[in-house]
Design a protein around this motif. Sequence first.
Motif, PDB file in Angstrom:
ATOM      1  N   GLY A  18       0.843  -1.191   0.000  1.00  0.00           N
ATOM      2  CA  GLY A  18       0.000   0.000   0.000  1.00  0.00           C
ATOM      3  C   GLY A  18       0.873   1.234   0.000  1.00  0.00           C
ATOM      4  O   GLY A  18       1.872   1.290   0.717  1.00  0.00           O
ATOM      5  N   TRP A  21      -4.691   6.407  -2.452  1.00  0.00           N
ATOM      6  CA  TRP A  21      -4.177   5.210  -1.787  1.00  0.00           C
ATOM      7  C   TRP A  21      -4.146   4.100  -2.826  1.00  0.00           C
ATOM      8  O   TRP A  21      -5.178   3.749  -3.394  1.00  0.00           O
ATOM      9  CB  TRP A  21      -5.034   4.816  -0.580  1.00  0.00           C
ATOM     10  CG  TRP A  21      -4.442   3.721   0.266  1.00  0.00           C
ATOM     11  CD1 TRP A  21      -3.126   3.392   0.358  1.00  0.00           C
ATOM     12  CD2 TRP A  21      -5.149   2.812   1.128  1.00  0.00           C
ATOM     13  NE1 TRP A  21      -2.959   2.329   1.245  1.00  0.00           N
ATOM     14  CE2 TRP A  21      -4.177   1.960   1.723  1.00  0.00           C
ATOM     15  CE3 TRP A  21      -6.490   2.640   1.462  1.00  0.00           C
ATOM     16  CZ2 TRP A  21      -4.524   0.955   2.630  1.00  0.00           C
ATOM     17  CZ3 TRP A  21      -6.828   1.633   2.366  1.00  0.00           C
ATOM     18  CH2 TRP A  21      -5.859   0.804   2.955  1.00  0.00           C
ATOM     19  N   GLY A  32      10.909  -0.258  -0.653  1.00  0.00           N
ATOM     20  CA  GLY A  32      10.845   0.353   0.675  1.00  0.00           C
ATOM     21  C   GLY A  32      11.546   1.707   0.718  1.00  0.00           C
ATOM     22  O   GLY A  32      11.177   2.591   1.482  1.00  0.00           O
ATOM     23  N   LYS A  56       9.105   4.315  -1.147  1.00  0.00           N
ATOM     24  CA  LYS A  56       7.808   4.580  -0.546  1.00  0.00           C
ATOM     25  C   LYS A  56       7.709   5.942   0.157  1.00  0.00           C
ATOM     26  O   LYS A  56       6.797   6.713  -0.140  1.00  0.00           O
ATOM     27  CB  LYS A  56       7.479   3.437   0.411  1.00  0.00           C
ATOM     28  CG  LYS A  56       6.021   3.163   0.568  1.00  0.00           C
ATOM     29  CD  LYS A  56       5.840   1.846   1.261  1.00  0.00           C
ATOM     30  CE  LYS A  56       5.137   1.971   2.579  1.00  0.00           C
ATOM     31  NZ  LYS A  56       4.092   2.912   2.733  1.00  0.00           N
ATOM     32  N   PRO A  57       8.633   6.271   1.086  1.00  0.00           N
ATOM     33  CA  PRO A  57       8.492   7.569   1.753  1.00  0.00           C
ATOM     34  C   PRO A  57       8.632   8.751   0.792  1.00  0.00           C
ATOM     35  O   PRO A  57       8.018   9.802   1.012  1.00  0.00           O
ATOM     36  CB  PRO A  57       9.611   7.580   2.792  1.00  0.00           C
ATOM     37  CG  PRO A  57      10.499   6.447   2.482  1.00  0.00           C
ATOM     38  CD  PRO A  57       9.746   5.484   1.645  1.00  0.00           C
ATOM     39  N   GLU A  75       5.273   9.093  -0.804  1.00  0.00           N
ATOM     40  CA  GLU A  75       4.220   9.546   0.104  1.00  0.00           C
ATOM     41  C   GLU A  75       4.393  11.011   0.482  1.00  0.00           C
ATOM     42  O   GLU A  75       3.477  11.621   1.015  1.00  0.00           O
ATOM     43  CB  GLU A  75       4.170   8.627   1.334  1.00  0.00           C
ATOM     44  CG  GLU A  75       3.705   7.242   0.906  1.00  0.00           C
ATOM     45  CD  GLU A  75       3.652   6.207   2.011  1.00  0.00           C
ATOM     46  OE1 GLU A  75       4.360   6.367   3.017  1.00  0.00           O
ATOM     47  OE2 GLU A  75       2.894   5.232   1.836  1.00  0.00           O
ATOM     48  N   HIS A  88      -1.174  -1.697   8.469  1.00  0.00           N
ATOM     49  CA  HIS A  88      -2.475  -1.564   7.806  1.00  0.00           C
ATOM     50  C   HIS A  88      -2.323  -0.895   6.439  1.00  0.00           C
ATOM     51  O   HIS A  88      -2.796  -1.396   5.425  1.00  0.00           O
ATOM     52  CB  HIS A  88      -3.428  -0.745   8.685  1.00  0.00           C
ATOM     53  CG  HIS A  88      -4.703  -0.372   7.981  1.00  0.00           C
ATOM     54  ND1 HIS A  88      -4.812   0.757   7.187  1.00  0.00           N
ATOM     55  CD2 HIS A  88      -5.902  -0.991   7.915  1.00  0.00           C
ATOM     56  CE1 HIS A  88      -6.032   0.803   6.668  1.00  0.00           C
ATOM     57  NE2 HIS A  88      -6.713  -0.240   7.093  1.00  0.00           N
ATOM     58  N   ASP A  89      -1.627   0.220   6.413  1.00  0.00           N
ATOM     59  CA  ASP A  89      -1.545   0.992   5.163  1.00  0.00           C
ATOM     60  C   ASP A  89      -0.648   0.315   4.135  1.00  0.00           C
ATOM     61  O   ASP A  89      -0.878   0.433   2.937  1.00  0.00           O
ATOM     62  CB  ASP A  89      -0.976   2.394   5.436  1.00  0.00           C
ATOM     63  CG  ASP A  89      -2.018   3.328   6.030  1.00  0.00           C
ATOM     64  OD1 ASP A  89      -3.101   2.833   6.404  1.00  0.00           O
ATOM     65  OD2 ASP A  89      -1.745   4.537   6.118  1.00  0.00           O
ATOM     66  N   THR A  90       0.385  -0.365   4.604  1.00  0.00           N
ATOM     67  CA  THR A  90       1.392  -0.883   3.685  1.00  0.00           C
ATOM     68  C   THR A  90       1.164  -2.342   3.332  1.00  0.00           C
ATOM     69  O   THR A  90       1.256  -2.724   2.172  1.00  0.00           O
ATOM     70  CB  THR A  90       2.791  -0.727   4.315  1.00  0.00           C
ATOM     71  OG1 THR A  90       2.972   0.644   4.634  1.00  0.00           O
ATOM     72  CG2 THR A  90       3.872  -1.143   3.360  1.00  0.00           C
ATOM     73  N   GLU A  93       5.264   7.894   9.300  1.00  0.00           N
ATOM     74  CA  GLU A  93       4.511   8.497   8.191  1.00  0.00           C
ATOM     75  C   GLU A  93       3.967   7.437   7.244  1.00  0.00           C
ATOM     76  O   GLU A  93       2.966   7.662   6.566  1.00  0.00           O
ATOM     77  CB  GLU A  93       5.396   9.486   7.418  1.00  0.00           C
ATOM     78  CG  GLU A  93       6.120  10.444   8.352  1.00  0.00           C
ATOM     79  CD  GLU A  93       5.855  11.911   8.068  1.00  0.00           C
ATOM     80  OE1 GLU A  93       5.320  12.197   6.986  1.00  0.00           O
ATOM     81  OE2 GLU A  93       6.165  12.745   8.932  1.00  0.00           O
ATOM     82  N   GLU A  94       4.620   6.270   7.204  1.00  0.00           N
ATOM     83  CA  GLU A  94       4.115   5.186   6.350  1.00  0.00           C
ATOM     84  C   GLU A  94       2.780   4.653   6.861  1.00  0.00           C
ATOM     85  O   GLU A  94       2.097   3.920   6.143  1.00  0.00           O
ATOM     86  CB  GLU A  94       5.138   4.038   6.273  1.00  0.00           C
ATOM     87  CG  GLU A  94       6.418   4.454   5.591  1.00  0.00           C
ATOM     88  CD  GLU A  94       7.341   3.278   5.274  1.00  0.00           C
ATOM     89  OE1 GLU A  94       6.922   2.114   5.413  1.00  0.00           O
ATOM     90  OE2 GLU A  94       8.484   3.532   4.887  1.00  0.00           O
ATOM     91  N   GLY A  95       2.424   4.992   8.086  1.00  0.00           N
ATOM     92  CA  GLY A  95       1.119   4.612   8.621  1.00  0.00           C
ATOM     93  C   GLY A  95       0.192   5.814   8.727  1.00  0.00           C
ATOM     94  O   GLY A  95      -0.815   5.765   9.422  1.00  0.00           O
ATOM     95  N   GLY A  96       0.574   6.908   8.076  1.00  0.00           N
ATOM     96  CA  GLY A  96      -0.278   8.104   8.088  1.00  0.00           C
ATOM     97  C   GLY A  96      -0.196   8.864   9.402  1.00  0.00           C
ATOM     98  O   GLY A  96      -1.105   9.604   9.753  1.00  0.00           O
ATOM     99  N   GLY A 121      13.365   3.120   3.816  1.00  0.00           N
ATOM    100  CA  GLY A 121      12.358   4.004   4.406  1.00  0.00           C
ATOM    101  C   GLY A 121      12.952   5.003   5.378  1.00  0.00           C
ATOM    102  O   GLY A 121      12.287   5.942   5.798  1.00  0.00           O
TER     103      GLY A 121
END
Lengths: 302, 213
Positions: free
Chosen positions: A112, A223, A251, A254-255, A258, B115-117, B174-177, B204
């Motif tokens: 995700g 999302w 990985g 990803k940041p 986002e 959850h998000d990832t 931040e990867e989990g909001g 990350g």
Amino acid sequence: MTQACKDPVIHNQWHPLTSLDEIAQGLVHDTVLLEQPLSYAMDDTGALHVWYRTPAQPAHTPYDPAKAGNALPARSKHGYLWTCVGKPPKDLFPVPELLEPDRQNVPTGVFGVNVSAGRTIENFLDMGHFPFVHTGILGEEPRTEVKEYDVEISESRDEILATRCQFYQPKAALASESGADVEYVYRVPHINCALLYKSSPGFEAEGRMDVIYMFLQPMTREWTRAHTGMCVIDLENSYQGIRCFQQVIFGQDKPILENQFPKQLPLDTRAETPIRADKSAIAYRRWLSRKGLTYGVIPAAV
Amino acid sequence: MKLYDYELSGNCYKIRLMLNFLGREYETRPVDFYPGREHKSPELMKLNPLGQLPILEDGDLVLRDAQAILTYLAHKYDPSGQWYPVSDPDRLGQVAQWLAFADGITATASSARLHDTLFYELDVEAARAGAHRLFRVLDEHLWFAEQEGQDWICSGDHPTIADLACFPYVILSEEGGVSRQDYPAIRRWCDRIKRLPGFVLMSGVFPTSQSAA
């Protein structure tokens, strides 16, 4: 049926839901596509089913066709289950390499990402970030230059093709033993799917390339489920080693993804200032504009 | 010494950090945590019946639980006793208190990231709210500590395993909001950790600039 999103361009596409590897046969799985809760299952005969989620068939329970909700088309291709919530196109883009017998198709996992699908594709096409984000693997300072490359939009196949891309990489693949100038080809054959071809360590002379793909499932505008995988000519490294290598790379991306702002992809050519290295991203934005896509993007002002 | 490791796990990252700070050689055994769920395989369930990572093997000893492994490594391999100050009851109590706090960060900030990832099914709003509640407590604590000239979670001049236990799921939040925008003291503390000699990255986590001071 109420539709959370009204964009026919995104509706009338095949969208990936899961790799076939990850389906527990006989059980119901839940997912989300374009803000619609969906369920899917592989029945005991191996046939695939997708339907609008219903409380009568909760996730993790045995699949019962009598209880499943309104059916959607289900298609198995490239090792993934695909569906369509609008009018499905007859064909889904081909990946001939997946059929070659001496390759492994390794789904490296679905992740995700809190950003739009368009931003994710664009990052996938970008070589400029290699030395800074994938330091010591896909690039390193001071060798940061993105050399001139070619981009075309193939009218016959309706896909973007970037060729003659070259980049110095300290460790281009798991099977690499030292740094090398690596040649890349990028293909964007679908608004949310991209593939990259890069010289395969040991097979440069034959001109055969590893394939790395990213098939995106837009769950919402911001999302995305990113299905990642590789199709490699690499008989020495284990399935798991290849998976791990690819997860390290993703990985790291990803940041960065986002933190893109805005999270949806601006299609107005004046919205962000591109540089020459962004040629393929510019072509991608124009291609989406011409298709009239509105979902997950900020359309250009008319 | 062998670490059963998954690159994207913050709890495994704690152990990699500790071993690097201590300058210890170790071997990793990569585990296909996702999507392979290898941590639930019979081989690994025999080592850790809870089906979790990390697991450390050192000689005949098999240890599970990130905080327990940190405690063991620091006490065994840091002769200066800085990372785990057993001879100072006040600081030892503080370390234990913040190790328990780190478990709370795992239960909230790490859950939201899963959850998000990786699509874990859980109440993500509750997880995010819980993370913010803990981050406010940590931020305030660090802010007052800075006023006293203290750089780390526990008193004293040297970081402890409490810092390592709390750091990974804060830096990955931040990867989990869970944004860290409202926690300036936490952000400064993260930068100080990143400047420690022997600091290593994970996917990350990015390096910071060297201190301007």
